[in-house]
Scaffold this active site. Structure first.
Site, short mmCIF file in Angstrom:
data_model
loop_
_atom_site.label_atom_id
_atom_site.label_comp_id
_atom_site.label_asym_id
_atom_site.label_seq_id
_atom_site.Cartn_x
_atom_site.Cartn_y
_atom_site.Cartn_z
CE LYS A 52 45.94 41.96 30.63
NZ LYS A 52 46.67 40.67 31.63
C1 LIG Z 1 42.59 46.85 31.65
C2 LIG Z 1 44.03 46.44 32.57
N1 LIG Z 1 44.59 47.22 33.47
C3 LIG Z 1 45.85 46.38 33.39
C4 LIG Z 1 46.56 45.65 33.30
C5 LIG Z 1 47.40 44.34 33.76
O1 LIG Z 1 47.77 44.08 33.15
P1 LIG Z 1 49.10 42.70 33.78
O2 LIG Z 1 47.89 41.84 34.26
O3 LIG Z 1 49.53 42.46 32.54
O4 LIG Z 1 49.94 43.28 34.96
C6 LIG Z 1 45.24 44.54 32.96
C7 LIG Z 1 44.98 43.01 32.97
O5 LIG Z 1 44.10 42.72 33.45
C8 LIG Z 1 43.49 45.09 32.61
O6 LIG Z 1 42.68 44.20 31.76
#
Ligand SMILES: Cc1ncc(COP(=O)(O)O)c(C=O)c1O
Length: 346
Positions: A48
């Site tokens: 993120k």
């Molecule tokens: C720990 C974690 N894994 C995976 C994701 C998924 O990523 P994306 O939001 O880019 O689909 C997030 C998103 O909130 C996350 O916080």
């Protein structure tokens, strides 16, 4: 050992360019080579960081944000941490609406990073005024000079990964990647990365990982929002009870669903076998690899990249707590004795 001889101006210079690490044990019974894109190497310990920095710098370029303004976001924790980190360096106030499902460690971290945190009930519908989406919208309308990042509905979330994660994986695999496996929450990671990779080679297979209790897989297959798919589950950051505009369903070939329990055990197995201490969704992504591997999806020449989105330290009170695992009944079906590896010397 690799040398890092460079001096960085601040932590933001360390966002992105995360390593691709070959998996040597956990995938040994499957055909192909498997590589983890270990996003915990970002300074905020998750993928993120990429979207926080990219979206905030886009807003600055467009003149929407100037120092002293407030940045608002809905977040399961990681995006909030990254926004708080970028806000500190760039001089913004940071206000976060988080789900009560987020681990207490994550919420404490956000507070430590100077953010103001609103904890909202997890198991209410997205349009309920108490949901973290609605709370963030309300705060945005009440606070003058605020910017709402809105990662679930922001195209820039996809663009951030299109411009960073995608090219990095293409270069790191020297264009040899055959499969991308990634969790889908907002969908930004998988969509942006897949879009870039498929532009380089349309034959690359892109497989999303979804949770039981989420609408994403069914929507991908039918383009129908089926409320009956929705029920509570434990993994944070994976799956959704709405259809995020930050997911480009056309660049994803298939979705695989994984259970809370198997993902938790697989997260622990990654640590034990590969020495990589990754988060719960890394366990989910790896669990999907196991299911696909057992179905014979991979061939011997395949090069499979799996995104490990964050660091395991964020889950000490969840999947890495024997008590939590026990409380969920997760030690019942697999005979992994809770306290076996700890000896108390009296
Ligand atoms: C720990 C974690 N894994 C995976 C994701 C998924 O990523 P994306 O939001 O880019 O689909 C997030 C998103 O909130 C996350 O916080």
């Amino acid at each position: 050992m690799k040398q890092r001889n460079h001096v960085y101006n601040n932590v933001l210079d360390l966002v992105g360019n995360t390593p691709l690490v070959k998996l040597n044990r956990i995938t040994s019974k499957f055909n192909g080579d498997f590589y983890a894109k270990v996003e915990a190497f970002n300074p905020g310990q998750s993928s993120k960081d990429r979207i926080a920095l990219y979206i905030i710098e886009e807003a600055e370029r467009k003149g929407i944000l100037s120092p002293g303004d407030t940045i608002i976001e809905t977040t399961s924790g990681n995006t909030g941490f990254s926004i708080a980190m970028v806000s500190i360096i760039k001089g913004y106030d940071c206000v976060l609406a988080v789900s009560s499902k987020s681990s207490p460690d994550k919420i404490d971290m956000l507070k430590t990073m100077g953010a103001k945190v609103y904890v909202c009930p997890a198991h209410v519908s997205a349009d309920d005024p108490r949901s973290y989406y609605e709370v963030a919208k309300r705060l945005h309308s009440e606070m003058k000079g605020s910017v709402y990042i809105n990662q679930y509905f922001n195209q820039l979330n996809i663009d951030a990964h299109y411009h960073s994660t995608g090219p990095e994986i293409w270069n790191q695999t020297e264009g040899k990647i055959t499969h991308l496996v990634a969790c889908s929450g907002t969908g930004g990671t998988i969509s942006g990365t897949a879009k870039y990779l498929k532009e380089q080679n349309p034959n690359i297979k892109v497989i999303g990982v979804d949770a039981f209790g989420s609408v994403i897989k069914k929507y991908h297959e039918t383009r129908e929002f089926d409320e009956k798919e929705i029920y509570p589950y434990r993994i944070e950051g994976l799956g959704k009870n709405l259809i995020p505009a930050a997911t480009d369903f056309d660049v994803i070939d298939d979705f695989v669903k994984v259970t809370d329990e198997e993902s938790a055990h697989t997260a622990r197995e990654i640590a034990r076998t590969e020495g990589i201490f990754a988060g719960y969704t890394s366990g989910a992504a790896m669990q999907a690899i196991k299911q696909l591997g057992e179905d014979g999806t991979f061939g011997k020449d395949d090069k499979v990249v799996i995104i490990f989105p964050d660091h395991g330290a964020r889950y000490m009170s969840k999947v890495y707590s024997d008590k939590w695992m026990n409380d969920q009944g997760f030690f019942d079906s697999i005979n992994e004795a809770a306290a076996e590896s700890i000896q108390y010397v009296k």
